[in-house]
Enzyme design. Structure first.
Site, mmCIF file in Angstrom:
data_model
loop_
_atom_site.group_PDB
_atom_site.id
_atom_site.type_symbol
_atom_site.label_atom_id
_atom_site.label_comp_id
_atom_site.label_asym_id
_atom_site.label_seq_id
_atom_site.Cartn_x
_atom_site.Cartn_y
_atom_site.Cartn_z
ATOM 1 N N LYS A 168 23.319 -63.724 49.188
ATOM 2 C CA LYS A 168 22.457 -63.627 48.008
ATOM 3 C C LYS A 168 20.999 -63.898 48.383
ATOM 4 C CE LYS A 168 21.110 -63.634 43.678
ATOM 5 N NZ LYS A 168 21.230 -62.621 42.656
ATOM 6 N N LYS A 236 12.735 -70.019 42.282
ATOM 7 C CA LYS A 236 13.780 -70.947 42.758
ATOM 8 C C LYS A 236 14.536 -70.316 43.940
ATOM 9 C CE LYS A 236 17.641 -70.475 40.660
ATOM 10 N NZ LYS A 236 18.948 -70.085 41.009
HETATM 11 P P1 NAP Z 1 19.859 -68.866 31.860
HETATM 12 O O1 NAP Z 1 19.832 -67.762 30.872
HETATM 13 O O2 NAP Z 1 18.727 -69.819 31.914
HETATM 14 O O3 NAP Z 1 21.245 -69.686 31.593
HETATM 15 C C1 NAP Z 1 21.545 -70.856 32.299
HETATM 16 C C2 NAP Z 1 22.855 -71.418 31.770
HETATM 17 O O4 NAP Z 1 23.208 -72.573 32.552
HETATM 18 C C3 NAP Z 1 22.766 -71.899 30.310
HETATM 19 O O5 NAP Z 1 23.991 -71.655 29.666
HETATM 20 C C4 NAP Z 1 22.530 -73.396 30.492
HETATM 21 O O6 NAP Z 1 22.945 -74.155 29.391
HETATM 22 C C5 NAP Z 1 23.412 -73.676 31.683
HETATM 23 N N1 NAP Z 1 23.040 -74.905 32.397
HETATM 24 C C6 NAP Z 1 21.909 -75.143 33.098
HETATM 25 N N2 NAP Z 1 21.923 -76.371 33.628
HETATM 26 C C7 NAP Z 1 23.108 -76.915 33.275
HETATM 27 C C8 NAP Z 1 23.729 -78.176 33.513
HETATM 28 N N3 NAP Z 1 23.107 -79.125 34.246
HETATM 29 N N4 NAP Z 1 24.935 -78.401 32.991
HETATM 30 C C9 NAP Z 1 25.561 -77.462 32.249
HETATM 31 N N5 NAP Z 1 25.040 -76.263 31.978
HETATM 32 C C10 NAP Z 1 23.823 -75.985 32.478
HETATM 33 O O7 NAP Z 1 20.021 -68.322 33.351
HETATM 34 P P2 NAP Z 1 20.686 -66.937 33.831
HETATM 35 O O8 NAP Z 1 19.633 -65.884 33.882
HETATM 36 O O9 NAP Z 1 21.941 -66.676 33.089
HETATM 37 O O10 NAP Z 1 20.997 -67.327 35.365
HETATM 38 C C11 NAP Z 1 22.102 -68.147 35.698
HETATM 39 C C12 NAP Z 1 22.260 -68.123 37.221
HETATM 40 O O11 NAP Z 1 22.499 -66.757 37.642
HETATM 41 C C13 NAP Z 1 21.028 -68.614 37.975
HETATM 42 O O12 NAP Z 1 21.409 -69.342 39.112
HETATM 43 C C14 NAP Z 1 20.325 -67.312 38.350
HETATM 44 O O13 NAP Z 1 19.500 -67.477 39.490
HETATM 45 C C15 NAP Z 1 21.507 -66.399 38.594
HETATM 46 N N6 NAP Z 1 21.223 -64.959 38.420
HETATM 47 C C16 NAP Z 1 20.456 -64.504 37.366
HETATM 48 C C17 NAP Z 1 20.231 -63.144 37.247
HETATM 49 C C18 NAP Z 1 19.408 -62.589 36.101
HETATM 50 O O14 NAP Z 1 19.038 -61.380 36.161
HETATM 51 N N7 NAP Z 1 19.124 -63.347 35.058
HETATM 52 C C19 NAP Z 1 20.760 -62.227 38.175
HETATM 53 C C20 NAP Z 1 21.561 -62.715 39.197
HETATM 54 C C21 NAP Z 1 21.783 -64.080 39.317
HETATM 55 P P3 NAP Z 1 21.963 -74.343 28.104
HETATM 56 O O15 NAP Z 1 22.320 -73.237 27.160
HETATM 57 O O16 NAP Z 1 22.322 -75.690 27.581
HETATM 58 O O17 NAP Z 1 20.548 -74.287 28.601
#
Ligand code: NAP
Length: 293
Positions: A168, A236
């Site tokens: 990744k 990040k």
């Molecule tokens: P996001 O929309 O910010 O969602 C993050 C999720 O994680 C939320 O449900 C949040 O809960 C939860 N969370 C964060 N810290 C936590 C903790 N300490 N304990 C429990 N739950 C926690 O982020 P996302 O875009 O879905 O990305 C998630 C991951 O996938 C990241 O590592 C990102 O780098 C990766 N990713 C993202 C993409 C993209 O296009 N967005 C593509 C590939 C990979 P709350 O609702 O309470 O905040």
């Protein structure tokens, strides 16, 4: 297999929805309980209010949370409900070392840990077409394969725990370079007075074809940056790449340049925008006639 899901964010919400549609989701957990309650109301899948109970009710738990400390906190929270034969599948993007640390912490429970970061953006999560790069024990990977194939179309194991995250990180360096190239070139095209939608339509079928040009180019030239993938999340990821390269005593030019540019976007409060907002800085170059950066 009874599957639980933790982290109903931009990615995880759609991934969990696909598991629910396939009849493969037993329970969900989200830190902000209102999100979990809403998902439960829409899908009929029960929301759990603590991680250990979710782990206790499931054979496998998939998580997709933000960053390294979050993965370790969730792994710790799950551990009370884990036992031999269960699986923890982490789809977040974190460092390879964090994946190995999570596996070490879960080892006493007997559960297997797989790092399975994903690529393909929110569209890939919604459509179940993600590329999934797995690290971990081969037998555990084969057990997880049916659920991973609901989430993604291209599912590969690259090696032991940590290999998925290392792959990744490789991907994130490529995304940085492609974002640099597409945003800079389209700002250049704008300065030439070219018809930008037609330029994109033409070039996306040539040697510079890319997912990024096709899916993000039109937004860039329209001056809109809907998510997508947040600048702060790519920051990040590039910090992870920087730290991994530092182990080889190397500084990578694309990583350094993109972090420098993203810091400026963050300072200008664009951290919540899609990474295609790099176009802001590239078009500003032409407005300012700036020859240096
Ligand atoms: P996001 O929309 O910010 O969602 C993050 C999720 O994680 C939320 O449900 C949040 O809960 C939860 N969370 C964060 N810290 C936590 C903790 N300490 N304990 C429990 N739950 C926690 O982020 P996302 O875009 O879905 O990305 C998630 C991951 O996938 C990241 O590592 C990102 O780098 C990766 N990713 C993202 C993409 C993209 O296009 N967005 C593509 C590939 C990979 P709350 O609702 O309470 O905040």
């Amino acid at each position: 297999m009874k599957v639980g899901f933790v982290g109903l964010g931009a990615m995880g919400g759609s991934m969990a929805r696909n598991l629910a549609s396939a009849g493969s989701l037993t329970g969900i957990y989200n830190r902000t309980t209102a999100t979990a309650r809403q998902f439960a109301a829409e899908s009929g899948v029960p929301a759990f209010t603590d991680l250990a109970s979710l782990a206790g009710a499931c054979d496998a738990v998939v998580l997709c949370v933000s960053a390294d400390a979050d993965v370790l906190a969730v792994a710790d929270g799950l551990s009370g409900g884990l036992s031999s034969g269960k699986l923890v599948v982490d789809c977040s993007t974190v460092s390879a070392e964090t994946a190995r640390e999570a596996a070490r912490r879960l080892a006493p429970t007997g559960a297997a840990f797989l790092d399975c970061p994903v690529s393909g953006g929110t569209e890939g999560a919604r459509d179940g077409t993600l590329a999934i790069m797995a690290g971990g024990d081969e037998a555990a990977f084969e057990r997880a394969r049916p659920l991973l194939e609901i989430l993604g179309r291209h599912v590969h194991r690259l090696g032991p725990v940590g290999a998925g995250q290392a792959t990744k990180a490789t991907n994130q360096i490529m995304v940085a370079g492609i974002n640099q190239a597409v945003s800079e070139a389209l700002a250049f095209a704008a300065a030439q007075g070219l018809p930008l939608p037609r330029v994109i339509e033409t070039l996306r079928n040539g040697a510079a074809a890319s997912w990024f040009l096709t899916h993000r180019g039109p937004n860039m030239v329209a001056g809109r940056y809907p998510l997508g993938f947040k600048v702060e999340l790519h920051c990040k990821d590039l910090e992870i790449c920087r730290a991994m390269a530092a182990h080889n005593n190397v500084q990578l030019p694309i990583v350094e340049m993109t972090l420098h540019h993203y810091q400026r976007l963050l300072a200008e409060t664009h951290g919540d925008e899609d990474i295609s907002s790099l176009y802001r800085l590239k078009s500003a170059l032409f407005e300012a006639g700036d020859r240096r950066d």
